[in-house]
Design a protein around this motif. Sequence first.
Motif, PDB file in Angstrom:
ATOM      1  N   GLY A 179     -27.636 -21.871 -11.870  1.00  0.00           N
ATOM      2  CA  GLY A 179     -28.678 -22.868 -12.175  1.00  0.00           C
ATOM      3  C   GLY A 179     -27.870 -23.911 -11.056  1.00  0.00           C
ATOM      4  N   HIS A 180     -27.710 -24.301 -10.961  1.00  0.00           N
ATOM      5  CA  HIS A 180     -26.463 -26.057  -9.798  1.00  0.00           C
ATOM      6  C   HIS A 180     -26.513 -25.438  -8.862  1.00  0.00           C
ATOM      7  CE1 HIS A 180     -25.128 -26.871 -14.212  1.00  0.00           C
ATOM      8  NE2 HIS A 180     -24.835 -26.313 -14.005  1.00  0.00           N
ATOM      9  N   LYS A 181     -28.396 -25.381  -8.302  1.00  0.00           N
ATOM     10  CA  LYS A 181     -28.371 -24.999  -6.549  1.00  0.00           C
ATOM     11  C   LYS A 181     -28.263 -26.264  -5.135  1.00  0.00           C
ATOM     12  CE  LYS A 181     -31.423 -21.001  -7.771  1.00  0.00           C
ATOM     13  NZ  LYS A 181     -31.101 -20.738  -7.595  1.00  0.00           N
ATOM     14  N   ASP A 182     -28.210 -27.221  -6.465  1.00  0.00           N
ATOM     15  CA  ASP A 182     -28.072 -28.534  -5.342  1.00  0.00           C
ATOM     16  C   ASP A 182     -27.117 -29.707  -5.443  1.00  0.00           C
ATOM     17  OD1 ASP A 182     -30.949 -27.532  -3.954  1.00  0.00           O
ATOM     18  OD2 ASP A 182     -31.740 -28.861  -5.152  1.00  0.00           O
ATOM     19  N   LEU A 183     -25.803 -29.024  -6.498  1.00  0.00           N
ATOM     20  CA  LEU A 183     -25.013 -29.853  -6.705  1.00  0.00           C
ATOM     21  C   LEU A 183     -23.797 -29.721  -4.837  1.00  0.00           C
ATOM     22  CD1 LEU A 183     -24.189 -30.504  -9.572  1.00  0.00           C
ATOM     23  CD2 LEU A 183     -21.985 -28.705  -9.586  1.00  0.00           C
ATOM     24  N   ILE A 184     -23.032 -28.486  -4.762  1.00  0.00           N
ATOM     25  CA  ILE A 184     -23.035 -28.693  -3.660  1.00  0.00           C
ATOM     26  C   ILE A 184     -23.415 -28.966  -2.195  1.00  0.00           C
ATOM     27  CG2 ILE A 184     -20.425 -27.534  -2.805  1.00  0.00           C
ATOM     28  CD1 ILE A 184     -20.087 -28.410  -6.095  1.00  0.00           C
ATOM     29  N   SER A 185     -22.276 -29.444  -1.670  1.00  0.00           N
ATOM     30  CA  SER A 185     -23.458 -29.692  -0.830  1.00  0.00           C
ATOM     31  C   SER A 185     -22.363 -29.477   0.538  1.00  0.00           C
ATOM     32  CB  SER A 185     -23.322 -31.604  -0.169  1.00  0.00           C
ATOM     33  OG  SER A 185     -23.926 -32.152  -1.538  1.00  0.00           O
ATOM     34  N   GLY A 186     -21.335 -29.795   0.195  1.00  0.00           N
ATOM     35  CA  GLY A 186     -20.174 -28.750   1.952  1.00  0.00           C
ATOM     36  C   GLY A 186     -19.182 -27.895   1.168  1.00  0.00           C
ATOM     37  N   ILE A 187     -18.569 -26.759   1.695  1.00  0.00           N
ATOM     38  CA  ILE A 187     -17.686 -26.398   1.084  1.00  0.00           C
ATOM     39  C   ILE A 187     -16.908 -25.872   1.835  1.00  0.00           C
ATOM     40  CG2 ILE A 187     -16.516 -24.136   0.716  1.00  0.00           C
ATOM     41  CD1 ILE A 187     -19.354 -23.059   0.048  1.00  0.00           C
ATOM     42  N   VAL A 188     -15.627 -26.833   2.234  1.00  0.00           N
ATOM     43  CA  VAL A 188     -13.892 -27.025   3.332  1.00  0.00           C
ATOM     44  C   VAL A 188     -12.720 -25.682   2.835  1.00  0.00           C
ATOM     45  CG1 VAL A 188     -12.178 -28.186   4.538  1.00  0.00           C
ATOM     46  CG2 VAL A 188     -14.811 -28.968   3.652  1.00  0.00           C
ATOM     47  N   SER A 189     -13.100 -24.552   3.226  1.00  0.00           N
ATOM     48  CA  SER A 189     -12.425 -23.157   2.899  1.00  0.00           C
ATOM     49  C   SER A 189     -11.333 -22.680   3.693  1.00  0.00           C
ATOM     50  CB  SER A 189     -12.948 -22.069   2.749  1.00  0.00           C
ATOM     51  OG  SER A 189     -12.623 -20.940   1.901  1.00  0.00           O
ATOM     52  N   LEU A 190      -9.704 -22.860   3.239  1.00  0.00           N
ATOM     53  CA  LEU A 190      -8.647 -23.652   3.715  1.00  0.00           C
ATOM     54  C   LEU A 190      -7.676 -22.240   3.758  1.00  0.00           C
ATOM     55  CD1 LEU A 190      -7.952 -26.862   3.130  1.00  0.00           C
ATOM     56  CD2 LEU A 190      -8.872 -26.358   5.314  1.00  0.00           C
ATOM     57  N   SER A 191      -8.418 -21.336   5.162  1.00  0.00           N
ATOM     58  CA  SER A 191      -7.207 -19.712   4.358  1.00  0.00           C
ATOM     59  C   SER A 191      -7.533 -18.954   3.118  1.00  0.00           C
ATOM     60  CB  SER A 191      -5.888 -19.695   4.598  1.00  0.00           C
ATOM     61  OG  SER A 191      -5.352 -19.875   6.571  1.00  0.00           O
ATOM     62  N   PRO A 192      -8.782 -19.066   3.371  1.00  0.00           N
ATOM     63  CA  PRO A 192      -9.027 -17.750   1.825  1.00  0.00           C
ATOM     64  C   PRO A 192      -8.783 -16.643   2.000  1.00  0.00           C
ATOM     65  CG  PRO A 192     -10.995 -18.686   3.218  1.00  0.00           C
ATOM     66  CD  PRO A 192     -10.262 -19.096   3.730  1.00  0.00           C
ATOM     67  N   CYS A 193      -9.063 -16.156   0.577  1.00  0.00           N
ATOM     68  CA  CYS A 193      -8.880 -14.500   0.808  1.00  0.00           C
ATOM     69  C   CYS A 193     -10.050 -13.939  -0.016  1.00  0.00           C
ATOM     70  CB  CYS A 193      -7.386 -14.408  -0.546  1.00  0.00           C
ATOM     71  SG  CYS A 193      -6.786 -15.670  -1.883  1.00  0.00           S
TER      72      CYS A 193
END
Length: 320
Positions: A179-193
């Motif tokens: 339900g926290h749909k607007d909480l995160i403005s961006g993602i920085v994902s460094l070599s994800p698995c």
Amino acid sequence: MASTVDIPLAPEWLEWEAKIGARPVLSDSVPHMREQFDGLGKLLAEQWGEPIPGVSTKDMVTDSGLDVRVYRPDASADKLVPLGVFFHCGGYCIGGIIYEDNLVRNLCVRSQTVIVSVQYRHAPEFSAPTALNDAADATLWAVKNAESFGADSTKVYTMGASAGAALSVSTFLKLYDDGHKDLISGIVSLSPCFVHPDLVSDHAGKHTSFVNSNGVLPVIDENSMRIFYDTYNAPLDHPHIFALNYPDMSVFPKTYIAAAEFDPLRDDSVLLSEKLALAKVDHKLKTYSSLPHVFWLFPIPQSLTFFDDTAAAIRDVLSL
């Protein structure tokens, strides 16, 4: 340590290997990997030297008892700046705040954002989905307390490396679904698995970076990832932990993905980028040629470039 098989790694990386006389690779078992990573972390801290200036830190504990370290850029002490929540590497089983202190300090100063680095709990002591639940809990805590450490709770991004990079994505998805749909403005994902070796065949030949990695690639290989995944014991169809399973990629915010050419996780990033492109999500994938997994932890010139690139990406995903 693996033998230095002849693959075209960057000369600067090979020079670093030559100095220590071996190629580092995490192997055998989680207890052994913890010993290996601790020894490597101490060596790298010594090689990097004194922490960079321009950042203040404070060790804190969340309401649920998780250790965090809050990094604040000194140059922005008189104003609220964006808030990042960082999750460390280590296959959900090893690692911690102290091992990525140099990385987070550099990103804090270069991006001029507050960063909260989270010590989530590890498997096998705490299996799936503990790390994800801890990451989501810590993110909510950081947002709630943002102003107290000089951060703007309306400009929030998640970030992490390796398993922590996966957490940067899965935390967004969990919070979105909670339900926290607007909480995160961006993602920085460094070599994800995101891809268990047993599921490579599901991707129609598009995932090849595990092939011939064992005993060849630095830092981790297919065997390392099998140990990590099997120890964390997450269901392979979990829509948050294995985010390529998520049914609606269009909900993603602006996203940055970093990958390395000689990383068994390289194609995890490629597959995520392809899915985001199909969903028309604003994102960028940057691949660093001739370098291995989490190369930025090592004192080579490319790490400094990586710090600058990632800081710029932080500001870009926040549209600053």
